[in-house]
Write a protein that holds these residues in place. Structure first.
Motif, PDB file in Angstrom:
ATOM      1  N   SER A  73     -17.812  59.365 -86.844  1.00 25.34           N
ATOM      2  CA  SER A  73     -16.598  60.052 -87.284  1.00 25.34           C
ATOM      3  C   SER A  73     -16.608  60.255 -88.784  1.00 25.34           C
ATOM      4  N   LEU A  74     -15.882  61.275 -89.191  1.00 21.64           N
ATOM      5  CA  LEU A  74     -15.717  61.644 -90.593  1.00 21.64           C
ATOM      6  C   LEU A  74     -14.264  62.059 -90.749  1.00 21.64           C
ATOM      7  N   VAL A  75     -13.534  61.388 -91.641  1.00 22.55           N
ATOM      8  CA  VAL A  75     -12.102  61.667 -91.814  1.00 22.55           C
ATOM      9  C   VAL A  75     -11.876  62.302 -93.180  1.00 22.55           C
ATOM     10  N   ILE A  76     -11.248  63.487 -93.177  1.00 25.42           N
ATOM     11  CA  ILE A  76     -10.939  64.217 -94.407  1.00 25.42           C
ATOM     12  C   ILE A  76      -9.425  64.314 -94.550  1.00 25.42           C
ATOM     13  N   GLN A  77      -8.938  63.913 -95.711  1.00 22.39           N
ATOM     14  CA  GLN A  77      -7.516  64.022 -96.034  1.00 22.39           C
ATOM     15  C   GLN A  77      -7.321  65.196 -96.975  1.00 22.39           C
ATOM     16  N   ILE A  78      -6.462  66.110 -96.586  1.00 23.51           N
ATOM     17  CA  ILE A  78      -6.141  67.277 -97.411  1.00 23.51           C
ATOM     18  C   ILE A  78      -4.662  67.210 -97.770  1.00 23.51           C
ATOM     19  N   LYS A  79      -4.378  67.361 -99.046  1.00 27.43           N
ATOM     20  CA  LYS A  79      -2.976  67.296 -99.503  1.00 27.43           C
ATOM     21  C   LYS A  79      -2.535  68.688 -99.927  1.00 27.43           C
ATOM     22  N   ASP A  80      -1.436  69.138 -99.343  1.00 29.60           N
ATOM     23  CA  ASP A  80      -0.886  70.452 -99.669  1.00 29.60           C
ATOM     24  C   ASP A  80       0.616  70.297 -99.867  1.00 29.60           C
ATOM     25  N   ASN A  81       1.108  70.688-101.039  1.00 34.24           N
ATOM     26  CA  ASN A  81       2.536  70.533-101.366  1.00 34.24           C
ATOM     27  C   ASN A  81       2.993  69.092-101.145  1.00 34.24           C
ATOM     28  N   ASN A  82       2.127  68.154-101.573  1.00 33.49           N
ATOM     29  CA  ASN A  82       2.408  66.721-101.473  1.00 33.49           C
ATOM     30  C   ASN A  82       2.532  66.215-100.042  1.00 33.49           C
ATOM     31  N   ILE A  83       2.031  66.989 -99.076  1.00 30.11           N
ATOM     32  CA  ILE A  83       2.030  66.571 -97.676  1.00 30.11           C
ATOM     33  C   ILE A  83       0.584  66.327 -97.247  1.00 30.11           C
ATOM     34  N   ASN A  84       0.320  65.173 -96.660  1.00 22.07           N
ATOM     35  CA  ASN A  84      -1.019  64.840 -96.200  1.00 22.07           C
ATOM     36  C   ASN A  84      -1.313  65.486 -94.849  1.00 22.07           C
ATOM     37  N   ASN A  85      -2.523  66.000 -94.720  1.00 19.03           N
ATOM     38  CA  ASN A  85      -3.038  66.507 -93.455  1.00 19.03           C
ATOM     39  C   ASN A  85      -4.367  65.810 -93.209  1.00 19.03           C
ATOM     40  N   PHE A  86      -4.546  65.247 -92.028  1.00 23.10           N
ATOM     41  CA  PHE A  86      -5.790  64.563 -91.705  1.00 23.10           C
ATOM     42  C   PHE A  86      -6.590  65.365 -90.682  1.00 23.10           C
ATOM     43  N   PHE A  87      -7.892  65.488 -90.969  1.00 25.49           N
ATOM     44  CA  PHE A  87      -8.833  66.107 -90.041  1.00 25.49           C
ATOM     45  C   PHE A  87      -9.878  65.059 -89.681  1.00 25.49           C
ATOM     46  N   LEU A  88      -9.948  64.724 -88.402  1.00 28.07           N
ATOM     47  CA  LEU A  88     -10.886  63.733 -87.908  1.00 28.07           C
ATOM     48  C   LEU A  88     -12.002  64.449 -87.156  1.00 28.07           C
ATOM     49  N   HIS A  89     -13.206  64.335 -87.673  1.00 24.68           N
ATOM     50  CA  HIS A  89     -14.371  64.943 -87.037  1.00 24.68           C
ATOM     51  C   HIS A  89     -15.084  63.836 -86.276  1.00 24.68           C
ATOM     52  N   ILE A  90     -15.182  63.969 -84.948  1.00 23.83           N
ATOM     53  CA  ILE A  90     -15.670  62.879 -84.108  1.00 23.83           C
ATOM     54  C   ILE A  90     -16.749  63.383 -83.153  1.00 23.83           C
ATOM     55  N   TYR A  91     -17.770  62.543 -82.957  1.00 25.77           N
ATOM     56  CA  TYR A  91     -18.769  62.803 -81.919  1.00 25.77           C
ATOM     57  C   TYR A  91     -18.966  61.552 -81.083  1.00 25.77           C
ATOM     58  N   THR A 120      -5.367  66.475 -86.938  1.00 22.58           N
ATOM     59  CA  THR A 120      -6.199  67.302 -86.064  1.00 22.58           C
ATOM     60  C   THR A 120      -7.523  66.595 -85.833  1.00 22.58           C
ATOM     61  N   ILE A 121      -7.955  66.550 -84.573  1.00 23.91           N
ATOM     62  CA  ILE A 121      -9.257  66.000 -84.189  1.00 23.91           C
ATOM     63  C   ILE A 121     -10.147  67.148 -83.767  1.00 23.91           C
ATOM     64  N   ILE A 122     -11.370  67.176 -84.306  1.00 21.01           N
ATOM     65  CA  ILE A 122     -12.327  68.236 -84.004  1.00 21.01           C
ATOM     66  C   ILE A 122     -13.639  67.579 -83.600  1.00 21.01           C
ATOM     67  N   GLY A 123     -14.248  68.043 -82.521  1.00 15.67           N
ATOM     68  CA  GLY A 123     -15.566  67.503 -82.209  1.00 15.67           C
ATOM     69  C   GLY A 123     -15.971  67.618 -80.755  1.00 15.67           C
ATOM     70  N   ASP A 124     -17.201  67.202 -80.505  1.00 19.53           N
ATOM     71  CA  ASP A 124     -17.770  67.118 -79.161  1.00 19.53           C
ATOM     72  C   ASP A 124     -17.527  65.697 -78.671  1.00 19.53           C
ATOM     73  N   LEU A 125     -16.507  65.529 -77.835  1.00 21.11           N
ATOM     74  CA  LEU A 125     -16.113  64.203 -77.383  1.00 21.11           C
ATOM     75  C   LEU A 125     -16.719  63.861 -76.028  1.00 21.11           C
ATOM     76  N   ASN A 126     -17.432  64.811 -75.424  1.00 22.48           N
ATOM     77  CA  ASN A 126     -18.060  64.596 -74.118  1.00 22.48           C
ATOM     78  C   ASN A 126     -17.078  64.092 -73.071  1.00 22.48           C
ATOM     79  N   VAL A 127     -15.883  64.658 -73.122  1.00 26.47           N
ATOM     80  CA  VAL A 127     -14.871  64.487 -72.082  1.00 26.47           C
ATOM     81  C   VAL A 127     -14.464  65.885 -71.650  1.00 26.47           C
ATOM     82  N   ASN A 128     -14.556  66.182 -70.361  1.00 24.35           N
ATOM     83  CA  ASN A 128     -14.336  67.532 -69.874  1.00 24.35           C
ATOM     84  C   ASN A 128     -12.846  67.829 -69.724  1.00 24.35           C
ATOM     85  N   PHE A 129     -12.319  68.675 -70.612  1.00 24.53           N
ATOM     86  CA  PHE A 129     -10.900  69.017 -70.575  1.00 24.53           C
ATOM     87  C   PHE A 129     -10.580  70.142 -69.599  1.00 24.53           C
TER      88      PHE A 129
END
Length: 199
Positions: A73-91, A120-129
């Motif tokens: 996993s790789l977690v990126i925190q983006i701040k916009d207008n003092n609001i945190n947004n988290f993007f979690l990249h997972i395999y 937001t979570i982004i990635g190939d989780l190998n679970v069939n949705f």
């Protein structure tokens, strides 16, 4: 955020490469772009890469990311207008028990939601949705995560395609569009992308 954040996986990153790097040393990095990586921890393949435009206030959060028991996993925190947004990249590799993935997602989200309401979570989780319920239904319901990718993304079996490459978010109204296309740059996975408002 179309054109401002790019996440990719299975980029054959070596564990010996630094976390901030140019993937090919003989090629100049994209202009005004900052790269973050999580090298693979397995013998073959894997590795996560995220590019973020330098004009976007952001940072990598290795204190949140979980990289053990086969999970990357790789977690990126983006701040916009003092609001945190988290993007979690997972395999999650196919041979890793999904209970390990569930525990990792819960642990990371519990920390993220202490600092933000936008994840937001982004990635190939190998679970069939394409199957519902599936092995991540409970964790998605617990954190109010919605899956926005439409249609199959993995065609390893042309007779039985699956939806393994996912974008999960608790703010689906912030997603303005999504893409699921066979670009031919992967063995049997489609390219997925989404445009989102950061706020």
């Amino acid at each position: 955020m179309l054109g401002r954040l790019l996440m990719t996986l299975r980029s054959e990153l070596s564990i010996s490469q630094p976390r901030n790097f140019t993937p090919r040393p003989n090629v100049a990095p994209p202009r005004n772009i900052h790269g973050h990586t999580q090298p693979h921890t397995r013998q073959h393949g894997g590795g996560l890469l995220c590019y973020v435009r330098d004009t976007i206030p952001h940072k990598s959060r290795p204190d949140i990311a979980i990289n053990k028991n086969g999970i990357e996993s790789l977690v990126i925190q983006i701040k916009d207008n003092n609001i945190n947004n988290f993007f979690l990249h997972i395999y999650k590799p196919p041979n890793v028990n999904v209970n390990i993935l569930n525990h990792a997602i819960e642990s990371m989200l519990n920390i993220c939601f202490l600092e933000s309401n936008n994840v937001t979570i982004i990635g190939d989780l190998n679970v069939n949705f394409l199957n519902h319920p599936n092995q991540l239904t409970q964790v998605c319901d617990s954190f109010d995560l919605k899956q926005i990718v439409k249609g199959p993304t993995c065609f390893k079996s042309s007779d039985n395609p699956s939806l393994l490459d996912l974008i999960l978010t608790n703010c689906p109204r912030s997603i303005t569009s999504s893409i699921n296309l066979p670009l031919g740059i992967s063995d049997f996975h489609n390219f997925i992308s989404a445009a989102t408002k950061i706020n």
